[in-house]
Design an enzyme around this catalytic site. Sequence first.
Site, PDB file in Angstrom:
ATOM      1  N   SER A  47      -6.917  -6.707  -8.955  1.00  0.00           N
ATOM      2  CA  SER A  47      -7.017  -7.900  -9.814  1.00  0.00           C
ATOM      3  C   SER A  47      -5.770  -8.769  -9.699  1.00  0.00           C
ATOM      4  O   SER A  47      -5.778  -9.922 -10.127  1.00  0.00           O
ATOM      5  CB  SER A  47      -7.266  -7.515 -11.281  1.00  0.00           C
ATOM      6  OG  SER A  47      -6.135  -6.899 -11.862  1.00  0.00           O
ATOM      7  N   HIS A  48      -4.674  -8.246  -9.130  1.00  0.00           N
ATOM      8  CA  HIS A  48      -3.476  -9.065  -8.927  1.00  0.00           C
ATOM      9  C   HIS A  48      -2.954  -8.967  -7.491  1.00  0.00           C
ATOM     10  O   HIS A  48      -1.779  -9.206  -7.235  1.00  0.00           O
ATOM     11  CB  HIS A  48      -2.410  -8.724  -9.977  1.00  0.00           C
ATOM     12  CG  HIS A  48      -2.833  -9.223 -11.327  1.00  0.00           C
ATOM     13  ND1 HIS A  48      -3.764  -8.559 -12.096  1.00  0.00           N
ATOM     14  CD2 HIS A  48      -2.524 -10.350 -12.003  1.00  0.00           C
ATOM     15  CE1 HIS A  48      -3.992  -9.248 -13.201  1.00  0.00           C
ATOM     16  NE2 HIS A  48      -3.262 -10.333 -13.170  1.00  0.00           N
ATOM     17  N   ARG A  52      -5.437 -13.060  -5.615  1.00  0.00           N
ATOM     18  CA  ARG A  52      -4.689 -14.081  -6.377  1.00  0.00           C
ATOM     19  C   ARG A  52      -4.134 -15.198  -5.494  1.00  0.00           C
ATOM     20  O   ARG A  52      -3.715 -16.242  -5.984  1.00  0.00           O
ATOM     21  CB  ARG A  52      -3.512 -13.436  -7.105  1.00  0.00           C
ATOM     22  CG  ARG A  52      -3.904 -12.579  -8.253  1.00  0.00           C
ATOM     23  CD  ARG A  52      -4.169 -13.384  -9.497  1.00  0.00           C
ATOM     24  NE  ARG A  52      -4.886 -12.565 -10.470  1.00  0.00           N
ATOM     25  CZ  ARG A  52      -5.269 -12.994 -11.655  1.00  0.00           C
ATOM     26  NH1 ARG A  52      -5.029 -14.228 -12.029  1.00  0.00           N
ATOM     27  NH2 ARG A  52      -5.925 -12.204 -12.466  1.00  0.00           N
ATOM     28  N   PHE A 121       1.525 -15.384 -12.771  1.00  0.00           N
ATOM     29  CA  PHE A 121       0.179 -14.863 -12.514  1.00  0.00           C
ATOM     30  C   PHE A 121       0.203 -13.367 -12.232  1.00  0.00           C
ATOM     31  O   PHE A 121      -0.834 -12.741 -12.071  1.00  0.00           O
ATOM     32  CB  PHE A 121      -0.444 -15.555 -11.287  1.00  0.00           C
ATOM     33  CG  PHE A 121       0.218 -15.093 -10.023  1.00  0.00           C
ATOM     34  CD1 PHE A 121      -0.280 -14.007  -9.327  1.00  0.00           C
ATOM     35  CD2 PHE A 121       1.379 -15.689  -9.580  1.00  0.00           C
ATOM     36  CE1 PHE A 121       0.377 -13.538  -8.194  1.00  0.00           C
ATOM     37  CE2 PHE A 121       2.030 -15.234  -8.448  1.00  0.00           C
ATOM     38  CZ  PHE A 121       1.529 -14.154  -7.762  1.00  0.00           C
ATOM     39  N   THR A 160      -4.558 -13.143 -22.360  1.00  0.00           N
ATOM     40  CA  THR A 160      -4.783 -11.734 -22.017  1.00  0.00           C
ATOM     41  C   THR A 160      -3.473 -10.956 -22.113  1.00  0.00           C
ATOM     42  O   THR A 160      -3.445  -9.731 -21.960  1.00  0.00           O
ATOM     43  CB  THR A 160      -5.386 -11.603 -20.600  1.00  0.00           C
ATOM     44  OG1 THR A 160      -4.637 -12.421 -19.699  1.00  0.00           O
ATOM     45  CG2 THR A 160      -6.837 -12.028 -20.573  1.00  0.00           C
ATOM     46  N   GLU A 188     -10.204  -8.988 -13.672  1.00  0.00           N
ATOM     47  CA  GLU A 188     -11.296  -8.007 -13.518  1.00  0.00           C
ATOM     48  C   GLU A 188     -12.651  -8.696 -13.711  1.00  0.00           C
ATOM     49  O   GLU A 188     -13.627  -8.386 -13.034  1.00  0.00           O
ATOM     50  CB  GLU A 188     -11.159  -6.885 -14.554  1.00  0.00           C
ATOM     51  CG  GLU A 188      -9.992  -5.959 -14.334  1.00  0.00           C
ATOM     52  CD  GLU A 188     -10.140  -5.073 -13.097  1.00  0.00           C
ATOM     53  OE1 GLU A 188     -11.279  -4.910 -12.611  1.00  0.00           O
ATOM     54  OE2 GLU A 188      -9.112  -4.587 -12.607  1.00  0.00           O
ATOM     55  N   ARG A 309      -2.786   7.007 -11.012  1.00  0.00           N
ATOM     56  CA  ARG A 309      -3.758   6.516 -10.028  1.00  0.00           C
ATOM     57  C   ARG A 309      -3.068   5.551  -9.059  1.00  0.00           C
ATOM     58  O   ARG A 309      -3.230   5.625  -7.848  1.00  0.00           O
ATOM     59  CB  ARG A 309      -4.907   5.796 -10.765  1.00  0.00           C
ATOM     60  CG  ARG A 309      -5.913   5.109  -9.852  1.00  0.00           C
ATOM     61  CD  ARG A 309      -6.656   3.992 -10.564  1.00  0.00           C
ATOM     62  NE  ARG A 309      -5.790   2.898 -10.937  1.00  0.00           N
ATOM     63  CZ  ARG A 309      -5.442   1.893 -10.126  1.00  0.00           C
ATOM     64  NH1 ARG A 309      -5.929   1.833  -8.911  1.00  0.00           N
ATOM     65  NH2 ARG A 309      -4.607   0.947 -10.535  1.00  0.00           N
TER      66      ARG A 309
END
Length: 343
Positions: A47-48, A52, A121, A160, A188, A309
């Site tokens: 997601s980043h 992006r 970001f 967020t 996401e 993870r």
Amino acid sequence: MAERSPVTVETLTAMIEEIFRNAGLSERQAAATARVIALAEQDDCTSHGVYRLAGCLRTIKAGMVKSQAEPVLTDDGSAVLRIEAGGGFSCGGFDLAAPVLAERAKTLGVAALVINDCVHFSALWPEVETLTSLGVAALAMCPSYASVAPAGGNEALLGTNPIAFGWPRVNRLPYVFDFATSVAARGEIELHRRAGTSLPEGWAVDREGRPTTDPVSALEGAMLPFGAHKGSAISTMVELLAGVMIGDLTSPEARDLVGGTTLAPRHGELVLAFSPERFAAGRPGDPFARAEGLFEAIVGQGARLPSQRRFAARAKAQAEGIHLTEAEWTELEQLRTLGLDAV
Ligand code: NDP
Ligand code: PYC
């Protein structure tokens, strides 16, 4: 089509850096910003990651980033350091200030870095990991743009608003968590939209404030905070500490400035650094040894530590290289050949 070879994080960083430089970013901004995107891809934080890059170029093309801005560090010897990013991406300013911040925390026990007027970001864990590698504990937070309804409400107001924390460990990777205070990062939702998949229940409401699992309706409507009123309050705290208190934009103000949520937002960031030795001085027990006891007890119950993870993904990527998807390769190739014309 033959499968493409995996790449090292250095190669990926260099590819992204070249795209940024060709788009007009200064050497410092291009290097620092490319690094966090490549690191995110390496750690399987898609997601980043590479996804992006197009948004960054759109933000440059729209003139919403000062591409040649050089961050300026103001240090009056106190506990509060300040970076004036001058409208550039946040990452170069953080890199400039991080060693000074860590040293100041070791001297005073605690120190803060305020980053003002930055385009932001990125994921926050690369920053707290930089600080843990310098021997201090760290807490980072920033607003984003209004896209989350407060608990009990139904219209986008809060950001967020990510929070990341890191604790240094002797001869081990640090304890790190990093999460949006919304149920999930907006990135996401965007990835679900691209993949044509539904969102899990409870992530978002549509424009009319009705629960939705459709990513398009969610992007038009509002996301929800994690943990209902608890996440809502923590997110509000981020607006206060990393927006209002540092004299920078809150998430609604950032959205108004940019005029939507398709470009990277401009606002500020607050990073706190702590010296565990200084705080624990004169008290029984070594803070690092005591922390290990806590981590062992958590893992001993079968629970996993946050970042486990991510660290496993990093180890795999360092051994095998980073496997980019065909879509990511295509995007990188388009951005490399067409530059700002591709977005
Ligand atoms: P996730 O929900 O994916 O993960 C949150 C954290 O919880 C991670 O540290 C993760 O570790 C950990 N975690 C997940 N599952 C477990 C588990 N079962 N047990 C223990 N720990 C667990 O993150 P988000 O989607 O909320 O955020 C993703 C990224 O988006 C963050 O890096 C954040 O900084 C970034 N972001 C940036 C914004 C900005 O404005 N710049 C705005 C919002 C988000 P692991 O990674 O190992 O799974
Ligand atoms: O994923 O929510 C997000 C986000 C907003 C700004 C940068 N990332």
